[in-house]
Design an enzyme around this catalytic site. Structure first.
Site, mmCIF file in Angstrom:
data_model
loop_
_atom_site.group_PDB
_atom_site.id
_atom_site.type_symbol
_atom_site.label_atom_id
_atom_site.label_comp_id
_atom_site.label_asym_id
_atom_site.label_seq_id
_atom_site.Cartn_x
_atom_site.Cartn_y
_atom_site.Cartn_z
ATOM 1 N N GLY A 31 30.617 4.572 -18.729
ATOM 2 C CA GLY A 31 31.025 5.723 -17.913
ATOM 3 C C GLY A 31 31.341 5.319 -16.488
ATOM 4 O O GLY A 31 31.225 4.152 -16.116
ATOM 5 N N ALA B 14 25.103 6.825 -25.514
ATOM 6 C CA ALA B 14 25.000 6.118 -26.790
ATOM 7 C C ALA B 14 25.788 4.828 -26.752
ATOM 8 O O ALA B 14 26.681 4.645 -25.910
ATOM 9 C CB ALA B 14 25.547 6.997 -27.920
ATOM 10 N N TYR C 254 26.383 2.202 -36.798
ATOM 11 C CA TYR C 254 26.502 3.306 -35.838
ATOM 12 C C TYR C 254 26.175 4.648 -36.501
ATOM 13 O O TYR C 254 25.388 5.446 -35.989
ATOM 14 C CB TYR C 254 27.926 3.321 -35.257
ATOM 15 N N PHE D 237 47.673 1.171 -37.537
ATOM 16 C CA PHE D 237 47.111 0.300 -38.575
ATOM 17 C C PHE D 237 47.451 0.890 -39.939
ATOM 18 O O PHE D 237 47.100 2.028 -40.230
ATOM 19 C CB PHE D 237 45.598 0.171 -38.398
HETATM 20 P P1 NAD Z 1 31.565 7.476 -23.477
HETATM 21 O O1 NAD Z 1 31.394 5.996 -23.642
HETATM 22 O O2 NAD Z 1 32.687 7.940 -22.645
HETATM 23 O O3 NAD Z 1 30.214 8.084 -22.907
HETATM 24 C C1 NAD Z 1 28.945 7.562 -23.166
HETATM 25 C C2 NAD Z 1 28.184 7.528 -21.864
HETATM 26 O O4 NAD Z 1 26.865 7.070 -22.118
HETATM 27 C C3 NAD Z 1 28.788 6.579 -20.844
HETATM 28 O O5 NAD Z 1 28.872 7.205 -19.584
HETATM 29 C C4 NAD Z 1 27.823 5.404 -20.802
HETATM 30 O O6 NAD Z 1 27.806 4.776 -19.528
HETATM 31 C C5 NAD Z 1 26.525 6.086 -21.151
HETATM 32 N N1 NAD Z 1 25.546 5.164 -21.762
HETATM 33 C C6 NAD Z 1 25.761 4.288 -22.780
HETATM 34 N N2 NAD Z 1 24.625 3.616 -23.056
HETATM 35 C C7 NAD Z 1 23.688 4.081 -22.199
HETATM 36 C C8 NAD Z 1 22.319 3.780 -21.975
HETATM 37 N N3 NAD Z 1 21.701 2.854 -22.707
HETATM 38 N N4 NAD Z 1 21.654 4.465 -21.033
HETATM 39 C C9 NAD Z 1 22.269 5.396 -20.273
HETATM 40 N N5 NAD Z 1 23.558 5.706 -20.418
HETATM 41 C C10 NAD Z 1 24.262 5.060 -21.375
HETATM 42 O O7 NAD Z 1 31.636 8.093 -24.957
HETATM 43 P P2 NAD Z 1 32.027 9.542 -25.476
HETATM 44 O O8 NAD Z 1 33.223 9.397 -26.318
HETATM 45 O O9 NAD Z 1 32.033 10.516 -24.363
HETATM 46 O O10 NAD Z 1 30.803 9.846 -26.447
HETATM 47 C C11 NAD Z 1 29.680 10.616 -26.042
HETATM 48 C C12 NAD Z 1 28.749 10.844 -27.222
HETATM 49 O O11 NAD Z 1 29.441 11.537 -28.258
HETATM 50 C C13 NAD Z 1 28.211 9.562 -27.849
HETATM 51 O O12 NAD Z 1 26.873 9.818 -28.215
HETATM 52 C C14 NAD Z 1 29.062 9.382 -29.075
HETATM 53 O O13 NAD Z 1 28.385 8.670 -30.093
HETATM 54 C C15 NAD Z 1 29.311 10.814 -29.476
HETATM 55 N N6 NAD Z 1 30.553 10.992 -30.251
HETATM 56 C C16 NAD Z 1 31.763 10.847 -29.692
HETATM 57 C C17 NAD Z 1 32.908 11.058 -30.458
HETATM 58 C C18 NAD Z 1 34.301 10.939 -29.863
HETATM 59 O O14 NAD Z 1 35.271 11.240 -30.551
HETATM 60 N N7 NAD Z 1 34.462 10.526 -28.626
HETATM 61 C C19 NAD Z 1 32.809 11.402 -31.810
HETATM 62 C C20 NAD Z 1 31.542 11.531 -32.361
HETATM 63 C C21 NAD Z 1 30.421 11.353 -31.570
#
Ligand code: NAD
Length: 652
Positions: free
Chosen positions: A38, A77, A144, A204
């Site tokens: 992030g 995550a 995952y 792909f």
């Molecule tokens: P993203 O990478 O933009 O956001 C994740 C955030 O978590 C980041 O800001 C990162 O810095 C922070 N982070 C990661 N590891 C960390 C840690 N150990 N401690 C503290 N902060 C930490 O991802 P996103 O796409 O916004 O996804 C957010 C959530 O939604 C995740 O849990 C992901 O698994 C879930 N998700 C996303 C999607 C999608 O389509 N984007 C689909 C299904 C689930």
């Protein structure tokens, strides 16, 4: 009741939007994030900030002790499927042990509810039906999915052991502004980034694999409803499958030009089809996706065009073409996300203007929308209300047109109204009593729909005392527009896609009047201004214009449609234009004069589907088309059309 919500991952893509949504709804928010993917800039103003890793139990405990959250919303995550295969220990460390730290602290500090971002795409596994419902037994294909499933199981256990309530949101493919265009996932962001950097979109395999794409604003709405709805696990998607090829097609439409595609070998083990059945979220949370993919993609593309363009300007040789999109101030993102977006934006707040390709400022800053016609074709419906307020499903036509103008990058819109049109002004005004009632009822989706309307400082009005033709209505905008180019949108026409944006981009290229044109059948020429053209399309040089020629006498089959970018000289030309048919001043006649005086005029053939909503049939067709694009209406309407509709047709 205002909650104190700890949002983990609130500096990331979805988490930062969620934090904004909570702030907008009046809650206190603390973001905890280690910035591993992030960006600090994503954390919305108004939220507290702790830079920490969820695996750091001491830091987590300290945050709970000082902030005393009533709700935890866990978005942090390790989110990469391929990284989880490569490093399953790290994946479990963050996604399982990190979660456990939060659960322990939640129990110790009396947290009321835990909202957990899980996955619908990676949880059910390749054997899942399409669409898949929550009761299908999960069988993840990668660590995952398994670590998310473990998280879900822990939440169930903490509910049974400690009474901790939880709502699990199993997201489909979430997309929207601020997603990382360099990630391995997030194909919408990656493709938008590629197109805007002049690179190919890499597909792909054959591109026929499908996913369920849900806009981040809809995901935010589910997080708001999760604060109160019944605990449980809910699919958050649209139920609609969209292939990668279809995404590229849509992207071509919104880009308004060619999109290069490269095919790469299929990714081993990739699931062929994914769609989530969202009936449970609809029935129990009262949630429904509101943004169709075509609309969401157009918004997202406009956002990336704005922000990647801006970053390109600061790009240095040898570096990647863009920095991650996340480096953009949160407020700008919130505003640009457009319809149905739950943020701190208020009526009158303006989305940042999309910049023309290659940076620089859009030359056209103002729009004029004539809305003074009587609407006799729709009597008696228009006896006491303006025809422009007739809705396509639930959105008045005038709102769609104003939103199209703003999405095209203009700063202000002048509505030329007349007697009997006050409902339009009321529509774009604040409605404090209604907003209060909706907030009390907790109907946040309706509240946001009412609040997100553009208002003060953006919409302006002038009254035309008597309707004397389109040219006359445009002239009424002279004082507002001044001596600069402007655009005109006719509220009788609705386009599927950013037609005005395409015309304005063409204006930016040629710096002269550009008319949106479309081909019409010969028998319809007497309903339009028709143009004679030369050169290669889609941007033709106009050599003559004829107002409503009889069939067989038109100079071409290209008709002027209701999207114009006009040089300021049109005002002088209209003043010199004598009244034509019916004593009215016709815009086409004014344009013709302009042409005769040596001003160049271009016609841009628009690829977007157009609906003539000034006609009853066109209006009904547009309503149906729009309803069929809406995930909340599509299936029911399609079923009705195939059964009852077909029966009625056969009977008539
Ligand atoms: P993203 O990478 O933009 O956001 C994740 C955030 O978590 C980041 O800001 C990162 O810095 C922070 N982070 C990661 N590891 C960390 C840690 N150990 N401690 C503290 N902060 C930490 O991802 P996103 O796409 O916004 O996804 C957010 C959530 O939604 C995740 O849990 C992901 O698994 C879930 N998700 C996303 C999607 C999608 O389509 N984007 C689909 C299904 C689930």
């Amino acid at each position: 009741m205002a909650e104190r919500i700890l949002v983990t991952g609130g500096a990331g893509f979805i988490g930062s939007h969620v934090a904004e949504g909570y702030l907008a709804a009046g809650h206190d928010v603390l973001v905890l994030d280690d910035l591993s993917s992030g960006r600090r800039e994503n954390v919305p103003a108004g939220a507290g900030w702790v830079g920490a890793d969820v695996r750091d139990a001491a830091a987590v405990e300290a945050a709970f002790r000082s902030f005393r959250p009533t709700v935890v919303n866990h978005h942090a995550a390790q989110k990469s499927v391929t990284a989880s295969v490569r490093e399953p220990v790290l994946d479990a460390d963050v996604n399982v042990l990190g979660l456990l730290n939060l659960l322990q602290a939640s129990v110790a500090h009396g947290v009321r509810r835990f909202v957990f971002a899980s996955t619908g795409g990676a949880l059910y596994g390749s054997g899942a039906p399409v669409p898949v419902a929550e009761d299908f037994p999960p069988a993840p294909d990668a660590p995952y999915g398994l670590s998310k499933l473990a998280g879900e199981q822990y939440l169930g256990l903490y509910g049974r052991l400690h009474g901790l309530e939880s709502v699990i949101l199993r997201y489909a493919n979430v997309y929207g502004p601020r997603q990382d265009p360099y990630g391995e996932a997030g194909v919408v962001a990656i493709f938008c980034g590629a197109v805007l950097r002049g690179k190919s979109c890499v597909i792909f395999g054959d591109g026929r694999q499908t996913r369920d794409y849900v806009h981040v604003a809809d995901a935010v709405a589910s997080n708001l409803l999760a604060l109160e709805g019944p605990p449980g696990a809910y699919n958050i998607g649209t139920g609609v499958e969209t292939s990668v090829n279809r995404l590229v097609e849509e992207l071509r439409r919104v880009h308004g030009g060619p999109v290069a595609v490269e095919h790469a070998a299929p990714r081993p083990g990739e699931v062929r089809r994914v769609a989530l059945d969202v009936t449970l979220a609809r029935e129990r949370l009262g949630w429904a996706p509101r943004i169709p993919v075509a609309e969401g993609l157009a918004q997202t593309y406009a956002w990336f065009r704005e922000h990647l363009g801006r970053e390109r300007a600061g790009e240095r040789a040898g570096e990647p073409a863009v920095a991650p999109a996340a480096s953009v101030p949160a407020t700008a993102v919130a505003a640009a996300a457009g319809p149905a977006y739950a943020t701190a934006t208020r009526p009158g707040d303006r989305p940042d203007r999309p910049a023309p390709p290659g940076g620089g400022a859009r030359r056209v800053r103002k729009a004029v929308v004539p809305a003074a016609g009587m609407g006799t074709r729709f009597l008696p419906a228009t006896k006491a209300q303006p025809k422009e307020m007739l809705p396509l499903v639930d959105t008045p036509v005038i709102q769609l047109v104003v939103e199209e103008a703003l999405a095209a990058g203009v700063e202000g819109v002048l509505l030329v109204t007349g007697r009997n049109k006050r409902a339009i002004e009321d529509h774009f005004d604040r409605a404090p009593e209604l907003e209060y009632l909706l907030a009390q009822k907790g109907d946040l989706a309706a509240l946001e729909a009412v609040r997100r309307l553009p208002g003060d400082g953006v919409i302006h009005y002038v009254r035309q005392r008597e309707p004397r033709g389109l040219g006359h209505a445009v002239l009424a905008g002279r004082h507002y527009v001044g001596e600069e180019p402007f655009c005109v949108l006719l509220a009788d026409e609705v386009f599927e896609g950013p037609a005005m944006g395409a015309v304005l981009e063409a204006y930016d290229r040629v710096g002269a009047t550009v008319l949106g044109v479309k081909r019409v059948p010969p028998e319809e020429t007497s309903r339009y201004g028709m143009v004679a053209v030369e050169g290669e399309g889609p941007l033709y040089r106009v050599t003559d214009l004829v107002e409503k020629p009889e069939p067989g006498t038109a100079p071409s089959d290209l008709a002027i449609v209701g999207r114009y970018a006009l040089a300021a000289e049109i005002f002088g030309a209209l003043e010199r234009t004598p009244p034509g048919r019916g004593g009215e001043i016709q815009l086409t006649d004014g344009l013709r004069l302009l042409l005769a005086e040596g001003h160049p005029i271009y016609g841009l053939e628009l690829p977007h589907r157009r609906f003539d909503v000034g006609e009853r049939l066109g209006f009904v067709v547009a309503t149906l088309a729009r309803a069929l694009e809406r995930p909340d209406l599509r299936d029911g309407l399609a079923r009705w059309l195939e059964t009852e509709g077909r029966r009625l047709l056969e009977q008539s």
